[in-house]
Design an enzyme around this catalytic site. Structure first.
Site, PDB file in Angstrom:
ATOM      1  N   SER A  51       0.831  -1.194   0.000  1.00  0.00           N
ATOM      2  CA  SER A  51       0.000   0.000   0.000  1.00  0.00           C
ATOM      3  C   SER A  51       0.873   1.254   0.000  1.00  0.00           C
ATOM      4  O   SER A  51       1.675   1.455  -0.906  1.00  0.00           O
ATOM      5  CB  SER A  51      -0.948  -0.051   1.199  1.00  0.00           C
ATOM      6  OG  SER A  51      -1.977   0.923   1.089  1.00  0.00           O
ATOM      7  N   ASP A  75     -10.238  -4.297  -4.168  1.00  0.00           N
ATOM      8  CA  ASP A  75      -9.591  -3.429  -3.189  1.00  0.00           C
ATOM      9  C   ASP A  75     -10.370  -2.112  -3.062  1.00  0.00           C
ATOM     10  O   ASP A  75     -10.442  -1.339  -4.025  1.00  0.00           O
ATOM     11  CB  ASP A  75      -8.154  -3.148  -3.638  1.00  0.00           C
ATOM     12  CG  ASP A  75      -7.318  -2.483  -2.552  1.00  0.00           C
ATOM     13  OD1 ASP A  75      -7.889  -1.756  -1.719  1.00  0.00           O
ATOM     14  OD2 ASP A  75      -6.086  -2.693  -2.561  1.00  0.00           O
ATOM     15  N   HIS A 132      -8.134  -5.246   0.256  1.00  0.00           N
ATOM     16  CA  HIS A 132      -6.834  -4.618   0.544  1.00  0.00           C
ATOM     17  C   HIS A 132      -6.092  -5.488   1.557  1.00  0.00           C
ATOM     18  O   HIS A 132      -6.105  -5.225   2.766  1.00  0.00           O
ATOM     19  CB  HIS A 132      -7.073  -3.205   1.094  1.00  0.00           C
ATOM     20  CG  HIS A 132      -5.852  -2.331   1.047  1.00  0.00           C
ATOM     21  ND1 HIS A 132      -5.192  -2.027  -0.134  1.00  0.00           N
ATOM     22  CD2 HIS A 132      -5.173  -1.673   2.028  1.00  0.00           C
ATOM     23  CE1 HIS A 132      -4.174  -1.234   0.128  1.00  0.00           C
ATOM     24  NE2 HIS A 132      -4.130  -1.014   1.432  1.00  0.00           N
TER      25      HIS A 132
END
Length: 230
Positions: free
Chosen positions: A122, A176, A207
């Protein structure tokens, strides 16, 4: 492989029982810390013949605009969940310098740059791409998980000749809700257009990281780091 765990105020390090021949520096996501990805090491299936030191830096604690200014571990501020607001240039530059120092520390420990993989999830993946593509010495590869490329329009001017064409593994969840897969695809396409060798994988997940993905990551690491030893 057995590891000794060492924590400092800046990072968590897993030191293999045998002298390391390679290193992986892995940056966590927004609001997490270096411990977040420590458990995945056992799931990667790395052989005892490939002792790797894993370094998991802690991001600094700072206010994050999209979370109402709440203080949390973050590599940079996020002004808004938009292409324009997804990274602040000053914070990204600061974290990139921190990562560069971390890579140089591994080199000083005796691991050649060509035996180091820079990875991130991320927000950490965004920093890994930004710092890794600009690092002055050739790396073994970049691993970018559920992430995006900050300021893609600046890549061509800032990328390092040493890491032109460096192998990149990108993995992303199709569902996501935090970093939409479209942002990952945009990063992949920009990198490919600049001549980077990007291996792309999508998974039916949100995610997160899934077991199937860890198998791919483990295989990719074995390939990259084994080649780095040749």
């Amino acid at each position: 492989m057995k590891y000794t765990t060492i924590e400092t105020t800046d990072e968590v390090t897993l030191v293999p029982a045998q002298a390391p021949v390679a290193s992986v520096v892995l940056l966590h996501g927004l609001g997490a810390d270096g411990w977040d990805f420590v458990p995945i090491v056992a799931e990667l299936g790395l052989p005892d013949t490939l002792p790797v030191r894993f370094v998991f830096p802690h991001a600094p604690i700072r206010p994050v605009t999209v979370n109402n200014g709440y203080q949390m571990r973050a590599w940079y501020d996020i002004k808004a969940f938009t292409p324009e607001g997804r990274a602040d240039a000053a914070g990204l530059a600061e974290s990139s310098r921190r990562v560069e120092a971390c890579l140089k520390a591994e080199i000083d420990r005796g691991v050649e740059a060509s035996r180091i993989v820079l990875a991130g999830f991320s927000q950490g993946g965004a920093v890994a791409l930004s710092a890794g593509l600009r690092f002055s010495e050739r790396l073994a590869g970049l691993l970018a998980l559920s992430t995006y490329l900050p300021f893609p329009e600046t890549l061509a001017a800032g990328m390092s000749a040493a890491n032109s064409g460096v192998p990149i593994l990108m993995c992303h969840g199709r569902m996501d809700p935090v970093v939409p897969v479209s942002m990952g695809l945009e990063a992949r396409d920009v990198l490919t257009a600049q001549g980077y060798a990007v291996e792309w994988h999508e998974y039916p997940m949100q995610h997160e990281v899934c077991a199937e993905e860890l198998v791919v990551i483990g295989r990719w690491l074995r390939t990259r780091l084994a080649r780095a030893r040749d």
